[in-house]
Design a protein around this motif. Structure first.
Motif, mmCIF file in Angstrom:
data_model
loop_
_atom_site.group_PDB
_atom_site.id
_atom_site.type_symbol
_atom_site.label_atom_id
_atom_site.label_comp_id
_atom_site.label_asym_id
_atom_site.label_seq_id
_atom_site.Cartn_x
_atom_site.Cartn_y
_atom_site.Cartn_z
ATOM 1 N N PRO A 292 30.855 86.192 34.247
ATOM 2 C CA PRO A 292 31.938 86.023 35.227
ATOM 3 C C PRO A 292 32.155 84.582 35.667
ATOM 4 C CG PRO A 292 29.983 86.863 36.321
ATOM 5 C CD PRO A 292 29.680 86.846 34.841
ATOM 6 N N THR A 293 31.210 83.690 35.369
ATOM 7 C CA THR A 293 31.345 82.315 35.860
ATOM 8 C C THR A 293 31.563 81.310 34.729
ATOM 9 O OG1 THR A 293 28.967 81.914 35.730
ATOM 10 C CG2 THR A 293 29.805 82.790 37.805
ATOM 11 N N ALA A 294 31.641 81.786 33.497
ATOM 12 C CA ALA A 294 31.680 80.856 32.360
ATOM 13 C C ALA A 294 32.768 79.785 32.470
ATOM 14 C CB ALA A 294 31.801 81.637 31.064
ATOM 15 N N PRO A 295 34.000 80.126 32.903
ATOM 16 C CA PRO A 295 35.025 79.072 32.914
ATOM 17 C C PRO A 295 35.032 78.229 34.190
ATOM 18 C CG PRO A 295 36.033 81.183 33.410
ATOM 19 C CD PRO A 295 34.561 81.429 33.282
ATOM 20 N N LEU A 296 34.079 78.452 35.084
ATOM 21 C CA LEU A 296 34.161 77.794 36.392
ATOM 22 C C LEU A 296 33.225 76.598 36.490
ATOM 23 C CD1 LEU A 296 34.112 81.015 38.612
ATOM 24 C CD2 LEU A 296 36.104 79.765 37.760
ATOM 25 N N ARG B 212 32.238 76.390 42.017
ATOM 26 C CA ARG B 212 32.936 77.691 42.016
ATOM 27 C C ARG B 212 32.068 78.777 41.402
ATOM 28 N NH1 ARG B 212 37.049 74.099 41.465
ATOM 29 N NH2 ARG B 212 38.545 74.177 43.156
ATOM 30 N N ALA B 213 31.263 78.422 40.411
ATOM 31 C CA ALA B 213 30.363 79.407 39.807
ATOM 32 C C ALA B 213 29.380 79.927 40.858
ATOM 33 C CB ALA B 213 29.613 78.787 38.633
ATOM 34 N N LEU B 214 28.814 78.999 41.635
ATOM 35 C CA LEU B 214 27.876 79.420 42.680
ATOM 36 C C LEU B 214 28.597 80.210 43.769
ATOM 37 C CD1 LEU B 214 25.624 76.255 42.855
ATOM 38 C CD2 LEU B 214 24.964 78.530 42.062
ATOM 39 N N ALA B 215 29.857 79.855 44.040
ATOM 40 C CA ALA B 215 30.621 80.615 45.037
ATOM 41 C C ALA B 215 30.808 82.064 44.569
ATOM 42 C CB ALA B 215 31.978 79.959 45.283
ATOM 43 N N VAL B 216 31.075 82.254 43.273
ATOM 44 C CA VAL B 216 31.246 83.614 42.749
ATOM 45 C C VAL B 216 29.936 84.399 42.877
ATOM 46 C CG1 VAL B 216 31.576 84.925 40.602
ATOM 47 C CG2 VAL B 216 33.206 83.157 41.244
ATOM 48 N N VAL B 217 28.810 83.742 42.575
ATOM 49 C CA VAL B 217 27.519 84.431 42.686
ATOM 50 C C VAL B 217 27.211 84.775 44.145
ATOM 51 C CG1 VAL B 217 25.050 84.247 42.266
ATOM 52 C CG2 VAL B 217 26.652 83.321 40.635
ATOM 53 N N ARG B 218 27.563 83.858 45.048
ATOM 54 C CA ARG B 218 27.347 84.143 46.473
ATOM 55 C C ARG B 218 28.167 85.369 46.876
ATOM 56 N NH1 ARG B 218 29.417 79.660 48.759
ATOM 57 N NH2 ARG B 218 27.633 78.490 47.993
ATOM 58 N N ILE B 219 29.403 85.427 46.409
ATOM 59 C CA ILE B 219 30.260 86.576 46.723
ATOM 60 C C ILE B 219 29.661 87.863 46.156
ATOM 61 C CG2 ILE B 219 32.465 87.653 46.123
ATOM 62 C CD1 ILE B 219 33.651 84.757 46.274
ATOM 63 N N LEU B 220 29.196 87.804 44.907
ATOM 64 C CA LEU B 220 28.615 89.023 44.304
ATOM 65 C C LEU B 220 27.407 89.484 45.118
ATOM 66 C CD1 LEU B 220 28.870 88.197 40.482
ATOM 67 C CD2 LEU B 220 30.272 89.810 41.766
ATOM 68 N N ASN B 221 26.574 88.532 45.563
ATOM 69 C CA ASN B 221 25.410 88.899 46.379
ATOM 70 C C ASN B 221 25.830 89.487 47.721
ATOM 71 O OD1 ASN B 221 22.538 88.106 45.319
ATOM 72 N ND2 ASN B 221 23.947 86.578 44.514
ATOM 73 N N ASP B 222 26.824 88.859 48.363
ATOM 74 C CA ASP B 222 27.305 89.381 49.650
ATOM 75 C C ASP B 222 27.857 90.794 49.486
ATOM 76 O OD1 ASP B 222 26.675 86.990 50.775
ATOM 77 O OD2 ASP B 222 28.740 86.262 50.976
ATOM 78 N N MET B 223 28.642 90.981 48.428
ATOM 79 C CA MET B 223 29.274 92.293 48.214
ATOM 80 C C MET B 223 28.216 93.356 47.910
ATOM 81 S SD MET B 223 32.514 91.834 48.676
ATOM 82 C CE MET B 223 32.245 90.539 49.854
#
Ligand SMILES: Nc1ncnc2c1ncn2[C@@H]1O[C@H](COP(=O)(O)OP(=O)(O)OP(=O)(O)O)[C@@H](O)[C@H]1O
Ligand SMILES: [Mg+2]
Length: 235
Positions: A174-178, A182-193
């Motif tokens: 999910p973070t390959a193009p970021l 932004r990649a870390l932001a996506v991982v933070r979101i996945l953890n929060d969710m």
């Protein structure tokens, strides 16, 4: 103790037959709990996509046992007659690209699956707006998806994967193009969710930027998995 969100024992997948047969999964054991975000890493050709496709009921395993949230899904044969409903209602997918529907606005992209699943339209839209708020894109709710930045589109795709209260989310690179931030932001979101909705999330990744964030990692090599404690670095 809770029921695992995902439980695999001895899962195997053979493509083809005879001389052309490829044993892509050779007996995978895996237990993932509600609320966990787990990394799945391994070299090219090791079986990562095959495993995600089996978990997503996109392809049929050849042998083994698979449970989702305590229900036996596969036990030598599919135990569920309506696999399409299983994929729609109980599994969320996040891909490398957002794959949003260009002629629907942001809210309807998120609300579409619950509507297709027969939920009340108003309730589906409310859930969509709640998720867009949680993912910090509520202000773009009425926009066309083409007007969003890449990172915003990926957050909408994550909102969509959560729309059906699926107990399991499968994220393939999910973070390959970021970029790193932004990649870390996506991982933070996945953890929060995962924490907020008690969802189990498997993240297939090669991304060295995010691998240190996982608390648990499954390594896959030559069709077999082994589990390792991750660094669990704060994000
Ligand atoms: N449809 C198929 N038919 C035959 N063999 C296949 C098929 N799909 C995958 N394979 C083989 O199964 C093995 C595992 O492939 P898979 O796509 O799961 O690997 P992967 O870990 O996702 O690799 P990558 O990191 O390159 O995406 C490989 O040897 C591959 O060639
Ligand atoms: Mg792959």
């Amino acid at each position: 103790m809770d029921t695992p969100a995902i439980k695999l024992t001895g899962l195997k997948k053979r493509y083809g037959t005879g001389d052309a047969a490829v044993d892509a999964l050779k007996g995978v054991d895996m237990t993932i709990w509600p609320g966990e975000v787990v990394g799945l890493v391994g070299p090219s050709g090791s079986g990562k996509s095959t495993l995600l496709k089996c978990l997503g009921a996109v392809i049929e395993p050849t042998a083994g046992h698979m449970e989702l949230a305590g229900e036996v899904i596969y036990d030598g044969v599919w135990k569920i007659s309506d696999l399409r409903a299983l994929r729609r209602d109980r599994i969320g997918f996040v891909f490398q690209a957002p794959y949003l529907i260009p002629f629907l606005d942001v809210t309807d992209n998120v609300a579409l699956l619950p509507m297709l699943a027969g939920r009340d339209n108003a309730a589906a839209r409310k859930r969509a707006l709640d998720l867009l708020t949680a993912l910090d894109v509520r202000h773009r709710a009425g926009a066309q998806v083409s007007q969003l930045s890449g990172g915003e589109q990926q957050r909408v795709a994550i909102a969509r994967s959560l729309a059906n209260h699926a107990p399991v989310i499968l994220a393939d690179e999910p973070t390959a193009p970021l970029d790193s931030e932004r990649a870390l932001a996506v991982v933070r979101i996945l953890n929060d969710m995962a924490q907020q909705y008690n969802t189990a999330i498997i993240v297939v990744t090669h991304d060295e930027k995010i691998i240190p964030t996982f608390k648990r990692i499954y390594h896959i090599r030559d069709g077999k998995t082994h589990e390792e404690a991750g660094e669990g670095r704060p994000i």
